[in-house]
Scaffold this motif. Sequence first.
Motif, short mmCIF file in Angstrom:
data_model
loop_
_atom_site.label_atom_id
_atom_site.label_comp_id
_atom_site.label_asym_id
_atom_site.label_seq_id
_atom_site.Cartn_x
_atom_site.Cartn_y
_atom_site.Cartn_z
N HIS A 54 0.85 -1.20 0.00
CA HIS A 54 0.00 0.00 0.00
C HIS A 54 0.88 1.25 0.00
O HIS A 54 1.86 1.31 0.76
N ILE A 55 0.52 2.24 -0.80
CA ILE A 55 1.16 3.55 -0.73
C ILE A 55 0.18 4.53 -0.09
O ILE A 55 -0.96 4.66 -0.53
N TRP A 56 0.65 5.19 0.96
CA TRP A 56 -0.12 6.26 1.57
C TRP A 56 0.38 7.58 1.01
O TRP A 56 1.45 8.04 1.36
N TYR A 57 -0.39 8.14 0.07
CA TYR A 57 -0.06 9.43 -0.53
C TYR A 57 -0.53 10.53 0.43
O TYR A 57 -1.72 10.87 0.48
N THR A 58 0.40 11.07 1.18
CA THR A 58 0.07 12.05 2.21
C THR A 58 -0.08 13.44 1.61
O THR A 58 0.77 13.89 0.85
N GLY A 59 -1.18 14.11 1.96
CA GLY A 59 -1.36 15.50 1.59
C GLY A 59 -1.87 15.75 0.19
O GLY A 59 -1.47 16.72 -0.46
N VAL A 60 -2.77 14.90 -0.32
CA VAL A 60 -3.24 15.10 -1.69
C VAL A 60 -4.51 15.96 -1.76
O VAL A 60 -4.81 16.55 -2.80
N ILE A 61 -5.28 16.03 -0.67
CA ILE A 61 -6.49 16.85 -0.69
C ILE A 61 -6.11 18.32 -0.48
O ILE A 61 -5.19 18.64 0.27
N ARG A 62 -6.83 19.23 -1.16
CA ARG A 62 -6.44 20.64 -1.12
C ARG A 62 -6.48 21.20 0.29
O ARG A 62 -7.46 21.05 1.02
N HIS A 63 -5.39 21.87 0.63
CA HIS A 63 -5.25 22.44 1.97
C HIS A 63 -4.77 23.89 1.86
O HIS A 63 -4.40 24.36 0.79
N ALA A 64 -4.78 24.58 2.99
CA ALA A 64 -4.36 25.98 3.01
C ALA A 64 -2.91 26.14 2.58
O ALA A 64 -2.05 25.35 2.96
N THR A 65 -2.65 27.16 1.77
CA THR A 65 -1.30 27.45 1.29
C THR A 65 -1.17 28.96 1.07
O THR A 65 -2.16 29.66 0.88
N GLN A 66 0.07 29.44 1.10
CA GLN A 66 0.32 30.85 0.79
C GLN A 66 0.52 31.07 -0.70
O GLN A 66 0.64 32.22 -1.15
N THR A 67 0.58 30.00 -1.47
CA THR A 67 0.74 30.13 -2.92
C THR A 67 -0.60 30.52 -3.55
O THR A 67 -1.65 29.97 -3.20
#
Length: 551
Positions: A54-67
């Motif tokens: 299994h690969i756990w792709y961490t952080g793929v859902i849109r989250h807060a960023t300064q970009t």
Amino acid sequence: MKEKVVIYQIFTRLYGNKNTTRKENGTIEENGCGKLNDFTPSTLKKIREMGVSHIWYTGVIRHATQTDYSAYGIPLQHPAIVKGRAGSPYAITDYYDIDPDLATDVDKRMQEFEQLVERTHKAGMKVIIDFVPNHVARQYHSVCKPEGVKDLGEDDNPQHGFDPQNNFYYCPGERFTPYFDLYHGQDQPYVEEPAKATGNDCFHNAPGMNDWYETVKLNYGVDYYAGRVGHFSPIPNTWSKMTDILLFWARKGIDGFRCDMAEMVPAEFWRWATDKVKFAHPDIVFIGEVYNPAEYRNYLGAGFDYLYDKVGMYDTLREVIRGNQPAGAITSAWQQTDDIRDHMLYFLENHDEQRIASSFFAGDGRRGVPGLVVSALLQQNPLMIYAGQEYGECGMDKEGFSGHDGRTTIFDYWSIDTLVRAATRRLTKDEKGLKDIYNKVCQIAVSEKAVAEGVSFDLMYVNGDYHRQYAFMRKAGSEVLLVVVNFDDLPSTMDVTIPAHAFDYLKLKERKSVNAVDLISGKEIKRTLTRDCYISVDLEPLGAVVLKFKA
């Protein structure tokens, strides 16, 4: 044969980034960013060859960023409430969207994710993504929600501090005023009135710097103002909205959810939601970040398949590796969860923990090898490895918001030194050697029936004189493994006593001569196998021996 679950956690933003500028607090233009399309078939094949299921792709859902992605219709977040240039992947801004940082073509970011899921499956692995149920970014606003779906908080009554049908908790009549200076030259201050409760159960308007001030707490019908009283009938609105989000991603073909801070959400919700998701998708798995052992069985009963074994096995192995506890302490660690052992996820690293090779932990990735062998081979339960761990990544960079702390940043645009050099074939001899050990141990874990299906027998109750060595046996059918590890920096010989009880429990036959092969070194040895005898095992510094023989 039953499959041994081996999870490879990848911090998706960092994994494929080969930009070595590494400017502190650098922008995405300066420091670069990994992309979903970096996971090519050949890259995925190499991961699979390590034994990963299994690969756990961490952080793929849109989250807060300064970009700024406002040109693509994505709302810009106020920088005062974003941790780091890149932002925390656990401050979700749209549960129905993919992080635009990860896209080669921002307008096609969901399509690129769907293609990644398909490529991962074709490579023979399953996909795990984060589900962050306890909190969202302060400026959460979904622009990608399906037609007919109402946004979180859209129908809330903010004049009520608590209402079972509100999605958030409020501080009526009070403005959000943190106990520290949020502002660093922004043109406009961040305004939130009334203030919402902060994600780490901070139910007032003035969180501190160490609070999760960038997030707001979701309301699952628990009245914290009245002493955690649950109001679950009728079903709280948040339950339905969050279950719909789980079903949305399940329909994308993902195979499991790693549920962030699962114990901060009531087990009653999980029991309701997992039942609905598993009815529609029977094979999907739920992995819970639960740190309170008293709650383990409650959350397993609520539908979780696996739980972090952090305060038991991880904390114990860390102290054994560091020389602060004897190796025999491992026995007590697994005994605490023996009745639920198949559901406990073992690991030595993840994005929250310090790297083994950091000076805050062990100072050398090789020191983690004995702990890896124990984690991988002691039980049938899952193992997790954090990308870079297999090369001895030290995590000693000062990246920006994430300081010099022995952890790989989750807040900044960065690249991981060992992963860059692995991709460009510039690893050192020691790094290659460590990777070879990880490959061998993981391959043993997934290919040996005695590991995936067999029973375990801890030998330390008759070998208690050894404080830096640990020994146990595994058996399935006629196949037997004797596993011995050395946590010491010096070579050692362990005379491993095999008690009569082991012969009875494992149904072993006494034999004057047994041919065994060490699955790690490939060396063959002959030993006598009789009740209460000992088998002499030579161990290299920080080494391990896995002797396989027929019962």
